[in-house]
Design an enzyme around this catalytic site. Structure first.
Site, short mmCIF file in Angstrom:
data_model
loop_
_atom_site.label_atom_id
_atom_site.label_comp_id
_atom_site.label_asym_id
_atom_site.label_seq_id
_atom_site.Cartn_x
_atom_site.Cartn_y
_atom_site.Cartn_z
N HIS A 139 0.81 -1.22 0.00
CA HIS A 139 0.00 0.00 0.00
C HIS A 139 0.84 1.26 0.00
O HIS A 139 0.39 2.31 -0.45
CB HIS A 139 -0.92 0.03 1.22
CG HIS A 139 -1.95 -1.05 1.24
ND1 HIS A 139 -2.98 -1.12 0.33
CD2 HIS A 139 -2.11 -2.12 2.06
CE1 HIS A 139 -3.73 -2.19 0.59
NE2 HIS A 139 -3.22 -2.81 1.63
N THR A 248 -6.25 7.29 7.76
CA THR A 248 -6.71 7.50 6.39
C THR A 248 -6.79 6.19 5.61
O THR A 248 -6.99 6.19 4.40
CB THR A 248 -5.80 8.48 5.64
OG1 THR A 248 -4.48 7.92 5.52
CG2 THR A 248 -5.74 9.82 6.36
#
Length: 297
Positions: A139, A248
């Site tokens: 990610h 987030t």
């Protein structure tokens, strides 16, 4: 100041900015901010119950390990992504633990526009060089290790546990994205998180970022980055935004005190392109501010 997003109540204001600043807003010592706060007060009766204190954002004991392990997930087998059917619009549907991604009222990132003028730059960095690893977790590129020092924010200690990168920047200022953003993730003894966000743009050389990108695995995995000085990735703290928000990434837990520096750091275009070659886009869309205060110094 363009606007003030208020309505969470005086107690929540005290929890975020401290008693001294709240008194200043109430007493007229900061007349412009106080006037705008009063202007929005008429809608306060319509606001949902606020998180009354900073402690309300602390994770229960049983959740601390889960939250910390998912700061940038990848270790738990969650198959979320930044686009497609597993993209941000569906994060909240993918697991019960992610429900805050869809229903939370204090989500991050946000557009940092306007805000209440307040003294919120009381940040002291006690970081120190440490032997850390650089991780490609699928990610982002994340730098992690132990004993990297700590930060004190309004007198409270938060230990530095990792930092990682996003492109484009997750936070915007007056609607403007920057090419990248680095998040320095800290936690206190109770498990509450404080993240310092630093905007990044091409136009210079940054030896630390160059070293990180040189060492970063091109596929998922980790490598030693050696002894590093984290201060090489932070700009002067001469202007900040402060607000209460969330992770987030899933599970989007609303346990984060955010401080975003208004001054970006300069890095090389080559290193930005090296990161973007690995992760062309890994930024969550802007979230509603709702009834939070956004503070500006």
């Amino acid at each position: 100041m363009k606007r003030v997003l208020a309505g969470v109540g005086i107690v929540a204001l005290v929890a975020i900015i401290g008693i001294g600043t709240a008194k200043a807003l109430m007493s007229g010592e900061a007349p412009h901010a106080a006037a705008e706060t009063k202007h929005d007060a008429a809608d306060a009766h319509a606001a949902p119950a606020a998180h009354e204190t900073a402690d309300a954002h602390a994770a229960p004991e049983g959740e601390k390990t889960s939250i910390l392990s998912q700061l940038i997930p990848g270790k738990d087998g969650a198959h979320w992504d930044y686009e497609g059917t597993n993209g941000p619009e569906n994060w909240g549907k993918m697991a019960e633990a992610n429900k805050a991604c869809a229903s939370g009222q204090e989500q991050s990132p946000i557009d940092l526009t306007g805000g209440v003028d307040a003294e919120v730059s009381n940040i002291a960095l006690h970081w120190k060089p440490a032997e850390w690893n650089v991780l490609n977790n699928g990610h982002t590129i994340q730098v992690e290790g132990k004993d990297g020092g700590y930060a004190t924010i309004d007198g409270e200690r938060f230990d530095l546990i990792q930092f990682h990168f996003h492109t484009p920047s997750e936070h915007t200022i007056d609607g403007r994205n920057y090419p990248m953003e680095v998040h320095f993730v800290h936690k206190n003894a109770e498990g509450r998180l404080a993240v310092i966000g630093v905007l990044m743009m091409p136009g210079g050389e940054n030896s630390l970022f160059s070293t990180i990108m040189e060492k970063a695995p091109k596929e998922e995995g980790s490598a030693s980055v050696g002894l590093i000085e984290q201060r090489g990735m932070i700009a002067p703290i001469d202007g900040v935004y402060r607000y209460q928000g969330s992770l987030t990434t899933p599970p989007c837990s609303e346990t984060v005190l955010w401080t975003v520096l208004s001054t970006p750091i300069l890095v090389s275009q080559k290193d930005v392109e090296a990161f973007q070659a690995l992760f062309p886009m890994n930024a969550r869309p802007i979230q509603p501010v709702n009834r939070r205060y956004v503070l500006r110094d």
